[in-house]
Scaffold this active site. Structure first.
Site, PDB file in Angstrom:
ATOM      1  CG  ASP A 202      -1.686   1.884  -4.109  1.00 50.39           C
ATOM      2  OD1 ASP A 202      -1.234   1.914  -2.956  1.00 50.39           O
ATOM      3  OD2 ASP A 202      -1.551   0.902  -4.874  1.00 50.39           O
ATOM      4  CD  GLU A 265       2.548   4.172  -2.531  1.00 53.23           C
ATOM      5  OE1 GLU A 265       2.949   3.603  -1.510  1.00 53.23           O
ATOM      6  OE2 GLU A 265       1.913   3.572  -3.420  1.00 53.23           O
TER       7      GLU A 265
HETATM    8  C1  NOJ Z   1       1.152   0.831  -1.770  1.00 52.02           C
HETATM    9  C2  NOJ Z   1       0.274   0.685  -0.571  1.00 52.02           C
HETATM   10  O1  NOJ Z   1       0.561   1.715   0.339  1.00 52.02           O
HETATM   11  C3  NOJ Z   1       0.534  -0.695  -0.012  1.00 52.02           C
HETATM   12  O2  NOJ Z   1      -0.054  -0.875   1.243  1.00 52.02           O
HETATM   13  C4  NOJ Z   1       0.046  -1.702  -1.006  1.00 52.02           C
HETATM   14  O3  NOJ Z   1       0.405  -3.006  -0.572  1.00 52.02           O
HETATM   15  C5  NOJ Z   1       0.650  -1.479  -2.389  1.00 52.02           C
HETATM   16  N1  NOJ Z   1       0.704  -0.104  -2.762  1.00 52.02           N
HETATM   17  C6  NOJ Z   1      -0.140  -2.211  -3.439  1.00 52.02           C
HETATM   18  O4  NOJ Z   1      -1.375  -1.576  -3.653  1.00 52.02           O
END
Ligand code: NOJ
Length: 519
Positions: A202, A265
């Site tokens: 993430d 991500e």
């Molecule tokens: C990306 C995640 O997909 C999202 O849902 C989240 O709010 C943020 N990162 C923070 O972790």
């Protein structure tokens, strides 16, 4: 002789958002036993892996992305025994299991942060990013929280600010402290030892914000619809050079455990995304490609992007495509239900690993969520703007009984208005039937999973490309427009997105039709 590619190159990843998948305990929110119960739906789709959004103990200020214990299970979701049973079931069905790894921040309720904020002299003070106020007072830099407001919160007890790129309840971990990096790699190893096949990592772009805390420059093109955080470029908070050695360390650990998969991500432009492959392919195997989420749906734009993406991927690197997730508007709401069918054909026939967001196989749409049901901090912090992610996180409609088969209690978000899995399963013209057919064809035709990509045609309405593998050529022709179009290349039609289409008579493209042809 053919070599066997790793599973994640020919495979398809399916994202499960646990709160919205299946409630088995009457809380109105999904859980691990619920996922177990519905795994056959995932296996029947024909996908290869599930990525499960966070399932760890969490105050749920950000849907579980605020973690208070990285190696436990949120009691609302179940227990470690439930998790082990889920992994066993998934593996029994031939499904890999990817967890969400959230390295950039913890919850403020994590014991590390409790200890860190206890005093300036705390042994864990440096596990988070604490700074004095700016010389004239106020936050140490102009950085903005992704959810609105400053990225710094003042802690009156110790008279310093702490950094949070997201909600104030999500303090940023300090990865420059080697103890933090080591502790976080230990977390990954713990889950590998439990049988997890990899992670989706993430918000990795935020792992090492600028040491000097330089102010981010203003974005001159900003409009309020972009959300408050986009008022500044993320020049000094995202994709900093110090991020990449940490990614390489994650990859080494994944390799040391027999080659587990890391999906990263990082939202950025294509050059930035490429950085996450790593110089010697020591980055993520799959740095997410969000083009189909972020860009417009003109065939020319998609074709130009695909060319550039293919050209930039380093030798030995592998592409991937994402069309939806729990953070962005649903594809069927963005481009309409007819074109969403064509979009599924695109996602499942481009070269690269597709990630399928739960419910897109049903054509789910964003649903209105009344203010009193809002859960998303982004929505709660920006009232009246329409900003927020709850509308895309609506529970899966499994059947047409009470609670749509999702829950016997009051659902934590409103229920969906689209046809259920049960109803769509019996309807050969449904989106679910189309997605199953597309995945079955992709599995039967190595050209679609492994073949090379050649752009054939792009105009205002039609996009066409070829996929070639060992002498077999498949042509994908997609009409995103609302008028009939000639076929840009000849071939024998194998599959159409239009229900009931007579393939023997398919000598052109109907409005909003996608066709796969054998050349
Ligand atoms: C990306 C995640 O997909 C999202 O849902 C989240 O709010 C943020 N990162 C923070 O972790």
């Amino acid at each position: 002789m053919t070599d066997t590619p790793p599973w994640w190159q020919t495979g398809i990843i399916y994202q499960i958002y646990p709160r919205s998948f299946q409630d088995s305990t009457g809380t109105g929110m999904g859980d691990l036993q619920g996922i177990r119960r519905r795994l056959s739906h995932v296996a029947d789709l024909g996908v290869d892996a599930v990525w499960i959004s966070p399932i760890y103990p969490s105050p749920m200020k950000d849907g579980g992305y605020d973690i208070s214990d990285y190696t436990g299970i949120e009691p609302l979701f179940g227990t470690l025994a439930d998790f082990d049973a889920l992994v066993t079931d998934a593996h029994g069905l031939g499904l890999k299991v990817l967890l969400d790894f959230v390295p950039a921040h913890t919850s403020e309720a994590h014991p590390w942060f409790t200890e860190s904020r206890a005093s300036r002299g705390s042994a864990r003070r440096d596990w988070y990013i604490w700074r004095d106020a700016a010389p004239g007072g106020g936050p140490p830099s102009n950085w903005l929280s992704e959810f609105g407001g400053p990225a710094w919160t003042w802690d009156p007890a110790t008279s310093q600010y702490y950094l949070h790129i997201y909600a104030r309840e999500q303090p940023a971990l300090n990865w420059r402290n080697p103890a933090v990096a080591a502790a976080m790699l230990d977390v990954m190893a713990t889950w590998y030892d439990r049988g997890v096949d990899g992670f989706r990592v993430d918000a990795v772009e935020h792992l090492a914000p600028d040491r000097l805390l330089r102010d981010n420059p203003a974005n001159p093109d900003w409009t309020p619809a972009d959300g408050p955080a986009r008022a500044l470029f993320r020049t000094f908070t995202s994709h900093q050079a110090e991020v990449f050695p940490h990614v390489a360390a994650m990859r080494r650990l994944a390799e040391a455990h027999g080659g587990r998969l890391l999906v990263g991500e990082a939202y950025g432009n294509l050059d930035e995304v490429m950085l996450y492959y790593g110089g010697a392919l020591d980055g993520f195997q799959l740095p997410f490609n969000f083009h189909l989420i972020e860009s417009d749906w003109s065939p020319r734009t998609i074709a130009a992007f695909a060319e550039r993406y293919e050209a930039l991927i380093p030798p030995g690197g592998w592409p991937n495509w994402v069309m939806g997730n729990h953070d962005r508007s649903r594809i069927a709401s963005r481009i309409g239900p007819d074109r969403a069918r064509v979009a599924q054909m695109l996602l499942l026939t481009l070269r690269g690993t597709p990630t399928l967001w739960q419910g897109d196989e049903l054509g789910m749409v964003n649903e209105p969520v009344p203010d009193e049901m809002l859960r998303d901090p982004w929505a709660i912090n920006n009232p009246g703007t329409g900003i927020g992610r709850d509308p895309v996180r609506i529970p899966i409609p499994w059947d047409d009984g009470p609670g749509r088969g999702f829950t016997a209690a009051d659902p934590f978000l409103p229920l969906s208005t689209v046809a259920s899995v049960e109803a769509q399963s019996g309807d050969p013209g449904s989106m679910l039937a189309l997605v199953r057919a597309l995945i079955a064809l992709r599995r039967a035709e190595p050209a679609l999973s492994r073949g090379s990509y050649t752009g054939l045609h792009a105009d205002d309405a039609v996009l066409a490309y070829a996929r070639d593998h060992e002498g077999r050529r498949l042509i994908v022709a997609l009409n995103l427009g609302d008028r009939p179009q000639p076929l840009p290349a000849a071939g024998r039609p194998l599959l159409s997105t239009v229900p009931g289409r007579d393939l023997s008579a398919a000598d052109g493209l109907l409005p909003h039709e996608g066709l796969i042809l054998a050349a």
